[in-house]
Design an enzyme around this catalytic site. Structure first.
Site, PDB file in Angstrom:
ATOM      1  N   ASN A  10      32.496 -25.031  -1.322  1.00 35.66           N
ATOM      2  CA  ASN A  10      33.635 -24.890  -0.745  1.00 35.66           C
ATOM      3  C   ASN A  10      32.888 -24.072  -0.103  1.00 35.66           C
ATOM      4  OD1 ASN A  10      35.880 -23.276   0.412  1.00 35.66           O
ATOM      5  ND2 ASN A  10      36.939 -22.363  -1.616  1.00 35.66           N
ATOM      6  N   TRP A  11      32.836 -24.089   1.783  1.00 31.14           N
ATOM      7  CA  TRP A  11      32.563 -22.809   2.639  1.00 31.14           C
ATOM      8  C   TRP A  11      32.337 -21.029   2.391  1.00 31.14           C
ATOM      9  CZ3 TRP A  11      29.352 -26.426   7.094  1.00 31.14           C
ATOM     10  CH2 TRP A  11      28.181 -27.344   6.167  1.00 31.14           C
ATOM     11  N   LYS A  12      34.411 -21.294   2.407  1.00 33.57           N
ATOM     12  CA  LYS A  12      34.785 -20.446   2.694  1.00 33.57           C
ATOM     13  C   LYS A  12      34.730 -20.003   4.196  1.00 33.57           C
ATOM     14  CE  LYS A  12      34.625 -19.047  -1.987  1.00 33.57           C
ATOM     15  NZ  LYS A  12      34.309 -18.081  -3.428  1.00 33.57           N
ATOM     16  N   HIS A  94      43.752 -22.182  -3.835  1.00 29.94           N
ATOM     17  CA  HIS A  94      42.472 -21.136  -4.049  1.00 29.94           C
ATOM     18  C   HIS A  94      42.790 -20.110  -3.896  1.00 29.94           C
ATOM     19  CE1 HIS A  94      38.682 -18.875  -4.000  1.00 29.94           C
ATOM     20  NE2 HIS A  94      38.415 -20.869  -4.243  1.00 29.94           N
ATOM     21  N   GLU A  96      41.656 -17.094  -3.317  1.00 33.00           N
ATOM     22  CA  GLU A  96      41.632 -16.282  -2.443  1.00 33.00           C
ATOM     23  C   GLU A  96      43.090 -16.820  -1.743  1.00 33.00           C
ATOM     24  OE1 GLU A  96      37.662 -17.644  -1.635  1.00 33.00           O
ATOM     25  OE2 GLU A  96      37.225 -16.750  -2.705  1.00 33.00           O
ATOM     26  N   GLU A 166      39.224 -22.578 -11.854  1.00 31.20           N
ATOM     27  CA  GLU A 166      38.017 -21.183 -11.425  1.00 31.20           C
ATOM     28  C   GLU A 166      39.285 -20.181 -11.763  1.00 31.20           C
ATOM     29  OE1 GLU A 166      36.306 -22.899  -7.613  1.00 31.20           O
ATOM     30  OE2 GLU A 166      38.282 -22.170  -7.000  1.00 31.20           O
ATOM     31  N   GLY A 172      32.056 -15.937  -7.367  1.00 30.53           N
ATOM     32  CA  GLY A 172      31.655 -14.697  -6.779  1.00 30.53           C
ATOM     33  C   GLY A 172      30.542 -13.952  -7.351  1.00 30.53           C
ATOM     34  N   SER A 212      31.001 -19.499 -10.060  1.00 26.28           N
ATOM     35  CA  SER A 212      29.513 -18.788 -10.258  1.00 26.28           C
ATOM     36  C   SER A 212      28.644 -19.939 -10.728  1.00 26.28           C
ATOM     37  CB  SER A 212      29.412 -17.877 -10.692  1.00 26.28           C
ATOM     38  OG  SER A 212      30.191 -16.530 -10.358  1.00 26.28           O
ATOM     39  N   GLY A 233      30.947 -22.543  -4.831  1.00 27.99           N
ATOM     40  CA  GLY A 233      31.514 -21.586  -3.595  1.00 27.99           C
ATOM     41  C   GLY A 233      30.167 -20.516  -3.306  1.00 27.99           C
ATOM     42  N   GLY A 234      29.110 -19.883  -2.837  1.00 29.30           N
ATOM     43  CA  GLY A 234      28.311 -19.638  -2.701  1.00 29.30           C
ATOM     44  C   GLY A 234      27.122 -19.928  -2.676  1.00 29.30           C
TER      45      GLY A 234
HETATM   46  P1  13P Z   1      31.512 -18.984  -6.384  1.00 23.62           P
HETATM   47  O1  13P Z   1      30.406 -20.516  -6.806  1.00 23.62           O
HETATM   48  O2  13P Z   1      30.687 -18.604  -5.472  1.00 23.62           O
HETATM   49  O3  13P Z   1      31.748 -18.044  -7.436  1.00 23.62           O
HETATM   50  O4  13P Z   1      33.019 -19.332  -5.851  1.00 23.62           O
HETATM   51  C1  13P Z   1      33.716 -20.219  -6.671  1.00 23.62           C
HETATM   52  C2  13P Z   1      34.733 -20.635  -6.164  1.00 23.62           C
HETATM   53  O5  13P Z   1      35.489 -19.444  -5.069  1.00 23.62           O
HETATM   54  C3  13P Z   1      35.033 -22.223  -4.954  1.00 23.62           C
HETATM   55  O6  13P Z   1      35.732 -22.575  -4.849  1.00 23.62           O
END
Ligand code: 13P
Length: 251
Positions: A10-12, A94, A96, A166, A172, A212, A233-234
């Protein structure tokens, strides 16, 4: 029962078109028979990503979709628009989106319904806040998020759904949930699916963990009984980390 693992990036809200192209050019040769690999770039990069990844082992998916078919919804993207460029899967729910864009269970259930009615697959995200876990409410929160969004689906539509657990406090932060916390929640989620949709569907639905996931913890997380891969994510923004995580899922 054999559930193929999924590793989805997920590149956000990251990556210009040039950055996206660079990463995709590194990724495009990657293909693992035992893993479904997906990336979710921003809307501006989707079409280009799909062109670059034609005939690759990687699926390009979207980060969001609107529930209405078309009309006066400035700034929104419909299921039809996604399908018209070759997107077949979308992330919905998600944390967010819930937190910063006020997407409630009611909104999310409409989005899920619209997506499956238009033959899109959905990665549906659920997760509790730290305060909810600390007060011991995490199972109730997850149960509500899951049932409120999936309540209207029938036994055929549910097959379009992948669930991503999640925990918000692990996203993050570099602090993933521990193996016990992950396995017990995934087992709980599978049991909820079993109660509503039966054993066969529960056995086959994929439940991803997100929060994470990194090269150094991916292998042990993916080896847990009820974990069928990860939503990353990251670490999905960097070729070598994402590649290591894909390898970890490959067994
Ligand atoms: P991180 O891997 O950066 O913690 O993010 C997870 C995430 O929100 C994937 O949708």
């Amino acid at each position: 029962m054999s559930r193929k693992k999924i590793v989805a990036g997920n590149w956000k809200m990251n990556m210009t078109i040039d950055e996206s192209n660079d990463l995709i050019n590194e990724l495009k040769e990657v293909s693992e028979n035992n893993v479904e690999i997906k990336i979710a770039p921003s809307f501006t990069n989707l079409y280009n990503a799909i062109s670059l990844l034609t005939n690759s082992g990687i699926e390009v998916i979207a980060q969001n979709v609107h529930s209405e078919k078309r009309g006066a919804y400035t700034g929104e993207i419909s299921t039809e628009m996604l399908k018209s460029i070759g997107v077949n899967t979308v992330i919905i729910g998600h944390s967010e989106r819930r937190k910063y864009f006020n997407e409630t269970d009611t909104i999310l259930s409409k989005k899920v319904k619209a997506a499956v009615e238009n033959s899109l697959n959905v990665i549906f995200c659920i997760g509790e806040e730290l305060s909810e876990r600390e007060s011991g409410n995490h199972f109730d929160i997850i149960k509500n998020q899951l049932t409120n969004a999936l309540i209207d689906l029938n036994n055929i539509e549910i097959k379009n759904i992948v669930i991503a657990y999640e925990p918000v406090w692990a996203i993050g932060t570099g602090m993933s949930a521990n193996n016990h916390q992950i396995q017990e929640m995934h087992e709980f989620i599978r049991e909820l699916i079993n109660k509503k949709f039966g054993n066969d569907i529960a056995d086959n639905i994929r439940i991803l963990y997100g929060g994470s996931v990194k090269p150094n913890n991916a292998k042990e997380i993916f080896s847990l009984n009820d974990v069928d891969g990860g939503l990353i994510g990251g670490a999905s923004l960097n070729f070598s980390d994402f590649h290591s995580i894909i390898n970890a899922a490959n067994g």
